[in-house]
Structures are given as structure tokens and as C-alpha cells.
Design a protein around this motif. Structure first.
Motif, PDB file in Angstrom:
ATOM      1  N   SER A  57      18.393 -10.027 -33.607  1.00  0.00           N
ATOM      2  CA  SER A  57      19.373 -11.024 -34.013  1.00  0.00           C
ATOM      3  C   SER A  57      19.393 -12.123 -32.968  1.00  0.00           C
ATOM      4  O   SER A  57      19.406 -11.858 -31.772  1.00  0.00           O
ATOM      5  CB  SER A  57      20.760 -10.401 -34.138  1.00  0.00           C
ATOM      6  N   PHE A  58      19.386 -13.355 -33.424  1.00  0.00           N
ATOM      7  CA  PHE A  58      19.431 -14.489 -32.516  1.00  0.00           C
ATOM      8  C   PHE A  58      20.831 -15.082 -32.434  1.00  0.00           C
ATOM      9  O   PHE A  58      21.011 -16.236 -32.109  1.00  0.00           O
ATOM     10  CB  PHE A  58      18.435 -15.558 -32.980  1.00  0.00           C
ATOM     11  N   GLY A  59      21.818 -14.270 -32.726  1.00  0.00           N
ATOM     12  CA  GLY A  59      23.199 -14.726 -32.699  1.00  0.00           C
ATOM     13  C   GLY A  59      23.981 -13.990 -33.761  1.00  0.00           C
ATOM     14  O   GLY A  59      23.437 -13.208 -34.546  1.00  0.00           O
ATOM     15  N   TYR A 127      19.155 -20.373 -25.264  1.00  0.00           N
ATOM     16  CA  TYR A 127      19.947 -20.186 -26.475  1.00  0.00           C
ATOM     17  C   TYR A 127      20.987 -19.080 -26.291  1.00  0.00           C
ATOM     18  O   TYR A 127      22.052 -19.109 -26.907  1.00  0.00           O
ATOM     19  CB  TYR A 127      19.030 -19.854 -27.652  1.00  0.00           C
ATOM     20  N   GLU A 128      20.685 -18.109 -25.442  1.00  0.00           N
ATOM     21  CA  GLU A 128      21.602 -16.996 -25.169  1.00  0.00           C
ATOM     22  C   GLU A 128      22.497 -17.260 -23.958  1.00  0.00           C
ATOM     23  O   GLU A 128      23.341 -16.437 -23.619  1.00  0.00           O
ATOM     24  CB  GLU A 128      20.804 -15.710 -24.932  1.00  0.00           C
ATOM     25  N   ASP A 129      22.320 -18.399 -23.309  1.00  0.00           N
ATOM     26  CA  ASP A 129      23.109 -18.733 -22.128  1.00  0.00           C
ATOM     27  C   ASP A 129      24.550 -19.000 -22.556  1.00  0.00           C
ATOM     28  O   ASP A 129      24.799 -19.824 -23.444  1.00  0.00           O
ATOM     29  CB  ASP A 129      22.520 -19.976 -21.457  1.00  0.00           C
ATOM     30  N   ALA A 133      26.877 -21.465 -25.661  1.00  0.00           N
ATOM     31  CA  ALA A 133      27.276 -20.574 -26.755  1.00  0.00           C
ATOM     32  C   ALA A 133      27.761 -21.318 -27.995  1.00  0.00           C
ATOM     33  O   ALA A 133      27.692 -20.790 -29.109  1.00  0.00           O
ATOM     34  CB  ALA A 133      28.356 -19.609 -26.281  1.00  0.00           C
ATOM     35  N   LYS A 134      28.260 -22.529 -27.822  1.00  0.00           N
ATOM     36  CA  LYS A 134      28.740 -23.304 -28.963  1.00  0.00           C
ATOM     37  C   LYS A 134      27.951 -24.602 -29.141  1.00  0.00           C
ATOM     38  O   LYS A 134      28.418 -25.535 -29.782  1.00  0.00           O
ATOM     39  CB  LYS A 134      30.230 -23.610 -28.805  1.00  0.00           C
ATOM     40  N   SER A 135      26.746 -24.605 -28.604  1.00  0.00           N
ATOM     41  CA  SER A 135      25.905 -25.799 -28.682  1.00  0.00           C
ATOM     42  C   SER A 135      24.830 -25.653 -29.746  1.00  0.00           C
ATOM     43  O   SER A 135      24.305 -24.557 -29.979  1.00  0.00           O
ATOM     44  CB  SER A 135      25.237 -26.069 -27.325  1.00  0.00           C
ATOM     45  N   PRO A 176      14.942 -27.718 -25.007  1.00  0.00           N
ATOM     46  CA  PRO A 176      14.748 -26.270 -25.218  1.00  0.00           C
ATOM     47  C   PRO A 176      14.688 -25.983 -26.718  1.00  0.00           C
ATOM     48  O   PRO A 176      15.626 -25.467 -27.316  1.00  0.00           O
ATOM     49  CB  PRO A 176      15.985 -25.664 -24.556  1.00  0.00           C
ATOM     50  N   PHE A 177      13.564 -26.327 -27.314  1.00  0.00           N
ATOM     51  CA  PHE A 177      13.436 -26.251 -28.766  1.00  0.00           C
ATOM     52  C   PHE A 177      13.500 -24.826 -29.305  1.00  0.00           C
ATOM     53  O   PHE A 177      12.943 -23.888 -28.718  1.00  0.00           O
ATOM     54  CB  PHE A 177      12.090 -26.843 -29.208  1.00  0.00           C
ATOM     55  N   LEU A 178      14.170 -24.690 -30.456  1.00  0.00           N
ATOM     56  CA  LEU A 178      13.949 -23.539 -31.321  1.00  0.00           C
ATOM     57  C   LEU A 178      12.645 -23.792 -32.049  1.00  0.00           C
ATOM     58  O   LEU A 178      12.384 -24.915 -32.495  1.00  0.00           O
ATOM     59  CB  LEU A 178      15.076 -23.413 -32.355  1.00  0.00           C
TER      60      LEU A 178
END
Length: 370
Positions: A57-59, A127-129, A133-135, A176-178
Motif C-alpha cells: 500500500s502506498f498510503g 512520499y512516506e515522509d 503526509a498531506k502533500s 520527487p516524481f511518482l
């Protein structure tokens, strides 16, 4: 009698010591073999030495519709961030990088194209930083050349795309691209059969797949950016053509592309009998129309790349840039890779030499939700 007993006792002691010594040797040998076998078993992805195939899971994404729990809830109307809406795609780990980040994969049922195909995704460690978290994060849709089926070669970090993005970000060169890495074609290249990343009449709608379904998958499962300032393509060869064409055709949705060793005009044999539709997917004609329209807010940034050994590619790219480059809303940049050939390794090198920084400077992200 006493001597005999003592001798037997010493003999038994020697046997016990011998057995203990042999066990120590056996245990030590197993440990050594384990140390040797572990990386081998991991490399060849032999259970239980790999996490390949496990859910990832990525979130926090809901199984049904609605806003993702734990990711910010209801967003302000003026928020630049699109929180994941779900449903959870059910990604499985395809590979794990040295920094602990995962490449996930899913077979995605594209609702708008009607095509079902594999998409690989990767999120940088940022992305997990907690501070992000809300970016919302920018998305780079990476397209392969060649058959583009059944795999997308950018998902294999042996080409260093994922790890290079992390490195470039740390150096201040890249967002920091997805990464979204879908299949490019609906089936293998059989005798020169390919789809030009387009909706060719009577064929699977690969244009809709790339420009609508794949972005929908990312919006459902990741924190992304609402505006086109957070959406770009990259691709090599036929994938470079598809990304270039997508940006020129949909400047309201996508802002930039890195087109490496690209084809410039559609040339699939499947276009036969569909000249009008073919013209509607021709980057030259799309560029001409975009310049003529010159609509505010639709500037596009086209980063071309080629190696100096790509003799058939060079004149076509040069001609496109001379004709349409840096006119009206079309902004172009050319990265010439010395000694470079028509391959993915060359193109990652070129990205690091300037292409990734140039498109990153045009884009946003990560952006806070309010």
C-alpha cells in the motif's frame, strides 16, 4: 577396576567432545552457506527470501469510494492537492530497491478505454515522509519503446530510473516524481504491429488508456496534484512518440515530456484507411494547431533527447525543433548525448545531464494541501 572406569570415562568424554566439535563445524558450515545463499535466493526471488508478490500500500486508500482515511479528509475547494479517492487497486510488490522503496504492479481495468493491462508504480521515499503526509506529488508516466508488452522495461531498476530520480532529487535536479509505468501496447509486437499510443478505429483504445485510465489509477491511489503542473510523460522510441503526442494533444492535462529517440509522425500499419484519425494523432499537425491557437495556460515543454549515434533519429528531431520549437506556447530543449545509442541506458544518462532538471523547473510538487 578404577583405572578401567577412568579410561572409559575419558573415552566417553573424548567422544562427546568430538561430537560437539562436529556439530560446531556443521552449524558454522550452515551459517556460511546461509550467508552465501541469502543474496542468491533473494536475487532470484525464491521464497521466503523475497517480498515479491506481497500486497503493498502506498498510503491509506479506501476499499470503496470516498476520500482516503488518514490523508487529510475533506479538502478545501482551493487545494492544489488531489487526495486518493480509491478504490485501492491492490498493488503487489514487483521488486524492492536498495533504499527500501517498492515497485508495485496491478492489472488495471481501464474504465474509459475498455482495456485491461498491467501498470507498475513507484513512489520515492519522500512520499512516506511525515512532512509530506498531506502533500500532492507530481506524476511522471514512463513509456517504453519496442513491444511495450507484456512488460514496461522502466519498472526494472537495472536501468536506474527509480534510483536516479531519488539521487537527482537529493542533488536538487529533479522533483520527487511518482512513476506510472503502464504497458504501451495491448499485445506483443508481431511483424511490426503497434498502436502509436492512439485510439486507432477498430483497435484497443491505447490513447485513452495512457492519457485517462492510467492517470485515473494514480489519482485513485496516490496524493497527486490537481492541475496539469503535476503531470508529465517520458518515453523512448515509440514510447517517446506516444508521450510527445499525448502532451501536444492534451495540453490542458499534461505540461511536459521527455521524448527520447522518438518517432515524430504516426506510422503504424493499423492506420490504413483512417487518414483523418491518423492526422489527429500527428505531433507535427498538433504542434502547428497549438501554435495557431496560442491559448493561455497551455504552454508545453518538450525535452528532446538523442544520442550522437542515432543517425536515423537526429534529422527528424532536428527538423521538428526547427519548425515548431520555441514558437508560441511550445518550448523545446534538446539534450545531445555524446556517444549515445538508441537505448534506455543512454536516455537515463541524458536525463541526468539536464532533461530531468529542465522539466522539473516547469512543474510543481510536492505541494501542500492548503
Amino acid at each position: 577396576m578404577t583405572h578401567s572406569s577412568n579410561g572409559a570415562y575419558r573415552s566417553q568424554g573424548h567422544r562427546r567432545a568430538g561430537r560437539a566439535k562436529r556439530w560446531i563445524i556443521v552449524v558454522a558450515s550452515i551459517a556460511v552457506l546461509g550467508l552465501i545463499a541469502w543474496p542468491v535466493m533473494t536475487y532470484f526471488e525464491i521464497p521466503p527470501f523475497t517480498d515479491k508478490g506481497k500486497p503493498v500500500s502506498f498510503g491509506s486508500v479506501p476499499s470503496g469510494g470516498g476520500q482516503a482515511g488518514g490523508t487529510g479528509g475533506e479538502q478545501p475547494a482551493n487545494s492544489k492537492v488531489s487526495m486518493p479517492t480509491g478504490p485501492d487497486a491492490g498493488f503487489k510488490i514487483a521488486s524492492t530497491l536498495g533504499n527500501g522503496t517498492h515497485v508495485g504492479v496491478v492489472s488495471y481495468d481501464g474504465k474509459k478505454s475498455g482495456f485491461k493491462g498491467k501498470v507498475w508504480v513507484w513512489a520515492p521515499k519522500e512520499y512516506e515522509d511525515p512532512k509530506f503526509a498531506k502533500s500532492g506529488f507530481p506524476v511522471l508516466i514512463a513509456l517504453p519503446g519496442g513491444p511495450g508488452f507484456p512488460a514496461n522495461y522502466w519498472m526494472d531498476d537495472s536501468l536506474k530510473l527509480e534510483s536516479s530520480i531519488s539521487k537527482w532529487y537529493s542533488e536538487g535536479k529533479s522533483k520527487p516524481f511518482l512513476l506510472a509505468m503502464p504497458v504501451l501496447n495491448p499485445k506483443p509486437d508481431d511483424g511490426g504491429l503497434y498502436w502509436d499510443g492512439s485510439d486507432i478505429p477498430g483497435q484497443p483504445k491505447m490513447g485513452t488508456w495512457l492519457t485517462e485510465d492510467v492517470p485515473d489509477l494514480m489519482k485513485q491511489n496516490f496524493r497527486t496534484i490537481k492541475s496539469r503542473d503535476g503531470w508529465a510523460f517520458m518515453g523512448s522510441s515509440s514510447g517517446g512518440f506516444s508521450g510527445l503526442k499525448a502532451v501536444l494533444k492534451h495540453p490542458d492535462k499534461f505540461k511536459a515530456v521527455i521524448a527520447s529517440g522518438p518517432d515524430i509522425v504516426p506510422d503504424s500499419p493499423l492506420w490504413k484507411g483512417h487518414e483523418q484519425e491518423k492526422n489527429e494523432n500527428n505531433p507535427e499537425l498538433l504542434a502547428k494547431a497549438l501554435i495557431a491557437a496560442n491559448k493561455p495556460g497551455q504552454d508545453v515543454y518538450l525535452a528532446f533527447q538523442y544520442g550522437t549515434k542515432e543517425k536515423s533519429v537526429i534529422p527528424k528531431v532536428d527538423q521538428f525543433i526547427r519548425t515548431y520549437g520555441n514558437k508560441g506556447p511550445i518550448h523545446t530543449r534538446l539534450q545531445v548525448i555524446q556517444g549515445g545509442e538508441h537505448n534506455a541506458k543512454t536516455y537515463v544518462e541524458g536525463m541526468g545531464e539536464g532533461s530531468i532538471q529542465w522539466i522539473s523547473e516547469q512543474m510543481e510538487g510536492p505541494v501542500p494541501s492548503s
